[in-house]
Structures are given as C-alpha cells and as structure tokens.
Design a protein around this motif. Structure first.
Motif, mmCIF file in Angstrom:
data_model
loop_
_atom_site.group_PDB
_atom_site.id
_atom_site.type_symbol
_atom_site.label_atom_id
_atom_site.label_comp_id
_atom_site.label_asym_id
_atom_site.label_seq_id
_atom_site.Cartn_x
_atom_site.Cartn_y
_atom_site.Cartn_z
ATOM 1 N N SER A 184 48.099 41.658 -33.516
ATOM 2 C CA SER A 184 46.959 42.172 -32.751
ATOM 3 C C SER A 184 45.989 41.048 -32.373
ATOM 4 O O SER A 184 45.567 40.949 -31.217
ATOM 5 C CB SER A 184 46.223 43.237 -33.564
ATOM 6 O OG SER A 184 45.559 42.651 -34.664
ATOM 7 N N ALA A 185 45.666 40.193 -33.341
ATOM 8 C CA ALA A 185 44.700 39.122 -33.053
ATOM 9 C C ALA A 185 45.261 38.148 -32.019
ATOM 10 O O ALA A 185 44.559 37.704 -31.103
ATOM 11 C CB ALA A 185 44.342 38.395 -34.338
ATOM 12 N N ASN A 186 46.552 37.834 -32.169
ATOM 13 C CA ASN A 186 47.155 36.898 -31.214
ATOM 14 C C ASN A 186 47.260 37.505 -29.821
ATOM 15 O O ASN A 186 47.094 36.808 -28.816
ATOM 16 C CB ASN A 186 48.534 36.459 -31.714
ATOM 17 C CG ASN A 186 48.425 35.442 -32.830
ATOM 18 O OD1 ASN A 186 48.265 34.254 -32.582
ATOM 19 N ND2 ASN A 186 48.472 35.899 -34.077
ATOM 20 N N MET A 187 47.517 38.808 -29.762
ATOM 21 C CA MET A 187 47.619 39.442 -28.446
ATOM 22 C C MET A 187 46.252 39.543 -27.769
ATOM 23 O O MET A 187 46.158 39.515 -26.535
ATOM 24 C CB MET A 187 48.260 40.830 -28.564
ATOM 25 C CG MET A 187 49.737 40.808 -28.909
ATOM 26 S SD MET A 187 50.704 39.680 -27.867
ATOM 27 C CE MET A 187 50.801 40.592 -26.344
ATOM 28 N N ILE A 188 45.205 39.630 -28.559
ATOM 29 C CA ILE A 188 43.862 39.633 -27.949
ATOM 30 C C ILE A 188 43.665 38.329 -27.177
ATOM 31 O O ILE A 188 43.166 38.323 -26.043
ATOM 32 C CB ILE A 188 42.776 39.800 -29.040
ATOM 33 C CG1 ILE A 188 42.790 41.238 -29.550
ATOM 34 C CG2 ILE A 188 41.391 39.460 -28.475
ATOM 35 C CD1 ILE A 188 41.892 41.476 -30.759
ATOM 36 N N LEU A 189 44.109 37.224 -27.768
ATOM 37 C CA LEU A 189 43.972 35.936 -27.070
ATOM 38 C C LEU A 189 44.828 35.902 -25.807
ATOM 39 O O LEU A 189 44.413 35.375 -24.772
ATOM 40 C CB LEU A 189 44.363 34.785 -28.008
ATOM 41 C CG LEU A 189 43.444 34.543 -29.196
ATOM 42 C CD1 LEU A 189 43.914 33.341 -30.001
ATOM 43 C CD2 LEU A 189 42.010 34.324 -28.742
ATOM 44 N N VAL A 190 46.021 36.467 -25.911
ATOM 45 C CA VAL A 190 46.890 36.501 -24.730
ATOM 46 C C VAL A 190 46.229 37.315 -23.615
ATOM 47 O O VAL A 190 46.164 36.888 -22.464
ATOM 48 C CB VAL A 190 48.270 37.095 -25.091
ATOM 49 C CG1 VAL A 190 49.086 37.354 -23.832
ATOM 50 C CG2 VAL A 190 49.025 36.150 -26.014
ATOM 51 N N PHE A 191 45.719 38.479 -23.980
ATOM 52 C CA PHE A 191 45.089 39.333 -22.961
ATOM 53 C C PHE A 191 43.815 38.696 -22.415
ATOM 54 O O PHE A 191 43.485 38.871 -21.240
ATOM 55 C CB PHE A 191 44.796 40.726 -23.540
ATOM 56 C CG PHE A 191 46.041 41.526 -23.808
ATOM 57 C CD1 PHE A 191 47.024 41.672 -22.838
ATOM 58 C CD2 PHE A 191 46.261 42.128 -25.046
ATOM 59 C CE1 PHE A 191 48.189 42.401 -23.083
ATOM 60 C CE2 PHE A 191 47.411 42.853 -25.300
ATOM 61 C CZ PHE A 191 48.377 42.986 -24.320
ATOM 62 N N MET A 192 43.124 37.958 -23.270
ATOM 63 C CA MET A 192 41.948 37.234 -22.752
ATOM 64 C C MET A 192 42.383 36.190 -21.732
ATOM 65 O O MET A 192 41.700 35.935 -20.741
ATOM 66 C CB MET A 192 41.200 36.554 -23.897
ATOM 67 C CG MET A 192 40.348 37.522 -24.699
ATOM 68 S SD MET A 192 39.496 36.661 -26.007
ATOM 69 C CE MET A 192 38.382 35.636 -25.053
ATOM 70 N N GLY A 193 43.540 35.594 -21.994
ATOM 71 C CA GLY A 193 44.091 34.634 -21.037
ATOM 72 C C GLY A 193 44.402 35.291 -19.698
ATOM 73 O O GLY A 193 44.463 34.617 -18.670
ATOM 74 N N TRP A 194 44.599 36.588 -19.726
ATOM 75 C CA TRP A 194 44.836 37.343 -18.489
ATOM 76 C C TRP A 194 43.528 37.864 -17.890
ATOM 77 O O TRP A 194 43.537 38.751 -17.056
ATOM 78 C CB TRP A 194 45.750 38.536 -18.784
ATOM 79 C CG TRP A 194 47.172 38.155 -19.024
ATOM 80 C CD1 TRP A 194 47.721 36.901 -18.975
ATOM 81 C CD2 TRP A 194 48.245 39.035 -19.370
ATOM 82 N NE1 TRP A 194 49.048 36.949 -19.271
ATOM 83 C CE2 TRP A 194 49.417 38.249 -19.506
ATOM 84 C CE3 TRP A 194 48.350 40.399 -19.573
ATOM 85 C CZ2 TRP A 194 50.648 38.791 -19.838
ATOM 86 C CZ3 TRP A 194 49.578 40.930 -19.903
ATOM 87 C CH2 TRP A 194 50.722 40.136 -20.031
#
Lengths: 292, 416
Positions: free
Chosen positions: A44-54
């Motif tokens: 979840s935490a890592n995907m938050i960063l990915v989505f922020m990158g989007w």
C-alpha cells in the motif's frame, strides 16, 4: 523521560495496532493467520508513491491505494486460499500459502520498484508540537493516534452494527450454518479480506508518512510486531489488537530508553511467548479459539 | 458470474501494478536513467550469459586468445540490491571503457562473471567456490559488506585468486591472506577523519554516536569510544540501530536528554535518513556528521533539507572543481547511468581497472596477477592507488558538507 518514552510508545503502538487490526479481522472469520498481511501493508505504501508519480496528489493516491490494496488482499484470498478451502486443505497449508503470498508480493515489489528506500511525504503533519523541556509530542503523533482510533471505531461498528458484520460473526461461529441461513460465505470472506487490506493501506499511509519512508520490506518487522500485538490482545478481537499494539509499543520504547536499543526488537517476541504460555487466548480473546 | 467478476478485479489489479511498475517509478527515482544492466540477463547463481556487446568493441588487429573474466559478487536481490547494482554498474562501465580504449586485455576478451550473493555470507562462500573453479576467472570483486566478503575470502586465499574489495572496511578483512586486497578505507581511518572534521569545523563539547548493529558500525563505534575522549569531547549517548528500524523517537529522546550537539551517524543512508528526518523534526540546532558511505545522493534524496549542514568525509568528490579527472568521471558516469557515482561505485570502477591492468601486463596467471597488484601504482579515477604492507589502498579524505541540497567541498586549509 518516562513521559516522553510513553508518548513515543503510544505513537509507535498505534502503528502496530493499525496493522494488527488486519490480522484480527481475517483471523476472526477464518481462524487463519494471514502472514501475507505485512506484505500487503508494504504494498500500500509503495503504491501510494506510484500513484503520486501519476499525479494523483497525496490524498488521491491514498484513496486509490486503499482500494488497490484491498483488492490485492481479496486476490490473495481468491487465488491462493479459496482453492485450498474448497479442497478442505489442512490449516497449515493455508498458513504456508499466506507466507508464500507474502514473499511473492514483496519480491515483485523489489523487482519492479527497486529495493531502495524512497521518500514518503509527511502529509499529515501540521507543524505543531508540544514542548515541555526535552519532552515533545508532535502533531503527527496526535494525528496518528486519532486516525488509528477512528479506524478502530469504524471497523468495530461495521462488525457490530451492520449485516455484513453480523454475517462475519455468523461465519465465525459456524460457516455451514451461516451458509444454510442464506449467507454467501465466500463473498463475506472476500469482504473481510478487503477490509483487512484497506486497513493495512491506511496503516501504510500513516506509518509511511510518520517515518517519511516507503520500501518493499517495510512490512517485515512492523508485521511481526503487529502479529505479536494481535496475539497479545487476543486474535480476532479488534480492540484487543489495538490495546496489544499499544502495550508492545510502549514497552518497546521503555526498553530502548532504559536498557538500550539493542533489545528493542526482542520485547514483542518475549511478550508473544509469555502470552502463549500464560494466556494463549490473549488478553481479550475467547477461550475456545482453535490454534493453528 | 462471480468467477468472472473476481477475474476482472484481479486482472485490473495486476494491470494497475504492472502499468505502475512499467511506467513511472516513484518520485525518488525520477532522475534515474536506464542502465546497461537493464539489458543484461538477470544474474543468479548460474554462470552468467555472455553479455559483451561486440558492436561497441573497436576492431582489433590481433585475434583474441580466448576469454578472461573478472568475478563480481554483489547483492542484486534483497534489501541491499540497490547497492549491489551500483557496484555492478561501475564494473560494467570499467569493462566497457577498457574495451573502448584497449580492445583486448593481454590478448583476451574481457567479460564479467556477475553473481547475486543476496548479501548472504553463505551465498558468497558458494559463489567463491564457483569463481575459483572457473579457469577463466582471474580476479574477484565484492561484496557489499565486510561480513559477507569475509566468508568468501578463505576460499579465494586457498585457491589463489585475487579478491579486491571495494567496500569492506573491517580491519581484519585483509588478514585472511596475501591474495586479499582492499580498495576502501578501514574503519579506523574513516572514524578518525570524521572526528577530526567535526572537532575542527564545529568543536562541540558533547557528541552522540548513532551506529548500525553490524560489523562495520560496531567497529566504528568501538574506535570512536576510544578516540573521542582523548580529543576533549564527551560522548553523551551512543545508540545502536538494527536494519529495518524506522522508529527513532526514543533514541532521539536519549540523545537530546544527553545534550548532544553533534551526532556521528555511522549507518548507510537508507538507515540513517529516517533518523535524521525524525531528529530534525524535533531539533533544528543539532548537527550531523557521517562517514564515507554517507557521501551518497540517496542521503539528500531521502532527507531533503533535513541534512543541511551535515559533514561527511569523502574519498571521492563528484563534480570536483579541484580535480579534473574526478569531474570527468562524474560526467561520464552520470551520462551513462543518469545518477552520480558513490564513493563505493568509484572504488569498484578502480578495482576492475586494476585487475584488468594486471591481466594486461602479466597475462592469464593468477599468481602473477597477485604479485603485480601488490606492487601496483595505478592511476585510477579516484587517485593514484598503491597498496601498503597489509594490502590496503592508500586513501586521502576530502571534507564535504551538504549545502543547498548538494555536497560541497570544504576547504580544509581554513581549519588547519
């Protein structure tokens, strides 16, 4: 210093409590220790960063990650655990499967996102702190405490006051009888996994923000301590998981403060062993819990 | 119907994850370019595929006498993978540069034999067995930590293969035998450099030591507890930290209660950065001092403004205005990989360069390569490298400070 140690302990304890909730929710309905939960939390935490990158923005990224993480937990159930249940596999097989799922999720993150630590935004800090000499309580600590408390109340209300919660409790008592009463057991189990995953995502956002970090293996130690917290409080009991987390967190900080940081990771597991010996059901657990 | 719904949900999740992974990396990685490693087959415990790129090799007049390999054993999976990738990248760049400038090496085609040791001592020892049994391997470099490398060095020593480490700093590392060399500073040297720098630039009365609970951190800590009291400074508190620790609230409370003005941070940036961030959130006055592994872009990426003013001793300085060779290498590395080299990557580059230079001069003879390296005077990108009687490379330290989000060189003469 005692006050400072306790304040720090409550903050870190709430982090353990949030993750421990996920263990308890799934255990409460399936009597299964879901060891993939720690990896789901890290996801979840890592995907938050990915989505922020989007360019979702932090709040958008958190919202999408909660849904994605919930779905990941559902996938673990649907594709790894459900087939085993259909074959009436031994509980140990289920347990080992969750361990395997944990490694798969973590290693996929390492492969595709890299193993290094990444900066996570400190998004719920309001820059306010209460200073009394060397004692400092930050707004982030207070925020984490409040949000975790609200999450606990929210999940408890779902389980105690809604039909879904009633169905969960019914399945916990007797899955066959629940099915005969018209409850779609698999659907309710999937919802329980989604709730566990989503709560892990809230934990990932809060803890990632508090430490300003995210990385694929971030769930390992937190997950282990959260598991110890859940056992201490009584597996399957939500408020037990929360109180267990607080006890582990506060004791850990007292150990660091008075004995040194070398012993910090031991305390959770010492508590785990003592609990299993003296009160296997945990502080708030039911006596008839079947152990795996 | 339920099956279809669950399959659709799963596919959607997989697509999201795959697209996320294939597309944009998290913000912290935005400045990373593609590395040649991306095009190579994944390293594992099997001998690597031939990864040479003939299109980049200038035509040679003489024909190749065969293949010569340099073994590289580093973590390419697990928590330390990113550090292993940097060593691997530097080694690949060194080989590529050699091919571009020399073509063959002593008449042989050069290859790297890259293995993933997962930062595990057991894996490293097994890989050492593989490397020594390959007659084409003429030297080895690795691993990421002293403890891992030191599990492999007895094998290299027994079978007479040079092991040249770019990272090991444990004092006992080279004591295994005369085939074991080090192109890194030892614990005592970097601790001494850090203490001298802090004493001369800041001159605090009370300091704290924050150290990793591994061989390196404990050795640095032990050395500092001996030396610091002799300098007139007092150690207010010393706190160990285990890998994968993210919470430092109580540790920081102890440092603050002890009145520490400067904290010596003996930990890699991935471990030290949350500590620095959490400390700075509570205390804007405290100052930090690191060691050579702190000279790393990752430190600034992970801590941002929180590490402003941090002092770091460095055996290498990126974009150095005082050393054209260091500037040129930084540019070459940056153009190739899209990030600045770390000190350890530069040392890896020079390690491979030294071994290739030895092979070029003495040919495919492991004992002769050892003898050549022992007396080498190698004009590396870091400095002119020679080895002392304990087979440790000579090192000098620059003083670096974080200013406005980047490392700047401190003029030592102001403080002499």
């Amino acid at each position: 210093m005692l006050l400072q140690y306790i304040a720090n302990g409550i903050a870190i304890g709430m982090a353990y409590a949030i993750v421990a909730l996920g263990y308890s929710i799934v255990f409460g309905i399936l009597r299964l220790l879901n060891f993939s939960h720690a990896a789901v939390y890290a996801f979840s935490a890592n995907m938050i960063l990915v989505f922020m990158g989007w360019h979702f923005g932090i709040w958008g990224a958190v919202a999408v990650s909660i849904v994605a993480t919930g779905l990941l937990a559902v996938c673990v159930n649907q594709f790894a655990l459900k087939p085993l249940r259909k074959k009436n596999s031994d509980k140990v097989a289920n347990l080992i499967t969750t361990v395997g799922a944990s490694y798969i999720i973590q290693n996929l993150m390492v492969m595709y996102l890299g193993s290094e630590r990444k900066t996570f935004p400190f998004f719920y800090d309001f820059g306010v702190s209460i200073d009394i000499g060397f004692y400092t309580i930050t707004s982030a600590q207070i925020s984490m405490f409040v949000i975790a408390g609200l999450l606990l109340v929210f999940l408890t209300l779902i389980i105690r006051k809604t039909k879904v919660g009633l169905a969960m409790r019914g399945i916990e008592q007797n899955p066959l009888a629940a099915n005969l009463m018209g409850i779609n057991v698999e659907w309710i189990i999937a919802i329980a996994f989604f709730m566990g995953g989503a709560s892990a995502a809230v934990g990932g956002a809060l803890i990632g923000g508090y430490y300003q970090l995210a990385y694929p293996s971030m769930g390992v130690m937190v997950g282990n301590k959260a598991f110890a917290s859940a056992v201490l409080g009584g597996l399957g009991v939500l408020h037990g998981a929360a109180i267990g987390g607080l006890i582990v967190g506060v004791l850990e900080c007292l150990i660091i403060g008075y004995l040194g940081a070398s012993y910090r990771d031991g305390i959770a597991f010492v508590l785990l062993i003592i609990t299993l010996i003296i009160k296997p059901a945990g502080l708030f657990g039911k006596k008839n819990i079947t152990k795996v | 119907m339920k099956k279809i719904i669950s399959i659709i949900i799963c596919l959607a999740l997989c697509l999201t994850f795959a697209a996320a992974c294939a597309g944009e990396k998290p913000p912290a990685d935005d400045n990373k370019g593609n590395t040649p490693a991306d095009n190579n087959p994944p390293a594992d415990n099997n001998p690597p595929e031939d990864n040479k790129d003939d299109t980049n090799t200038p035509p040679d007049d003489g024909s190749s006498k065969g293949v010569v390999k340099i073994g590289v054993f580093v973590p390419l999976t697990g928590d330390r993978a990113y550090q292993g990738e940097r060593t691997k990248a530097a080694a690949e760049l060194a080989v590529q540069d050699w091919k571009d400038t020399h073509g063959l090496c002593g008449g042989y085609e050069v290859e790297l034999a890259i293995y993933d040791d997962k930062n595990s001592p057991e894996e490293a020892a097994s890989i050492a067995e593989i490397l020594v049994s390959d007659e084409d391997v003429m030297g080895a470099m690795g691993s990421q930590s002293s403890s891992t490398t030191m599990s492999a060095t007895p094998v290299f020593q027994e079978y007479g293969l040079v092991c040249l480490s770019n990272t090991s700093s444990h004092t006992d590392y080279t004591k295994t035998g005369n085939y074991i060399f080090r192109n890194n500073c030892i614990n005592a040297q970097e601790a001494e450099a850090s203490i001298e720098m802090v004493q001369k630039i800041i001159g605090p009365k009370t300091v704290g030591i924050f150290y990793s609970m591994n061989d390196w951190g404990v050795n640095v800590y032990n050395y500092m507890t001996e030396v610091i009291p002799k300098t007139g400074m007092t150690i207010g508190a010393a706190e160990p930290v285990a890998d994968n620790t993210d919470d430092f609230g109580t540790t920081i409370a102890n440092f603050r209660a002890a009145g520490c003005e400067v904290i010596f941070v003996a930990a890699t940036p991935d471990i030290s950065s949350p500590f620095i961030n959490q400390y700075r959130a509570l205390d804007s006055e405290v100052q930090f001092s690191g060691f050579i592994n702190s000279y790393d872009e990752q430190l600034i990426t992970l801590t941002g403004k929180n590490c402003e003013g941090m002092l770091v001793p460095a055996t290498w300085f990126n974009w150095s205005e005082l050393d054209q060779r260091q500037y040129d290498f930084t540019k070459e590395y940056y153009d190739y990989y899209g990030e600045e080299p770390t000190s350890l990557a530069v040392q890896a580059y020079d390690c491979v360069g030294m071994m290739l230079d030895a092979i070029d001069h003495v040919g495919k003879d492991r004992a002769a390569i050892r003898d050549y390296i022992e007396s080498i005077e190698y004009d590396g990108v870091q400095c002119v490298l020679t080895f002392n009687e304990t087979r440790d490379a000579s090192k000098t330290f620059a003083w670096a400070k974080v200013e406005n989000g980047k490392f700047v060189q401190v003029d030592r003469s102001q403080y002499e």
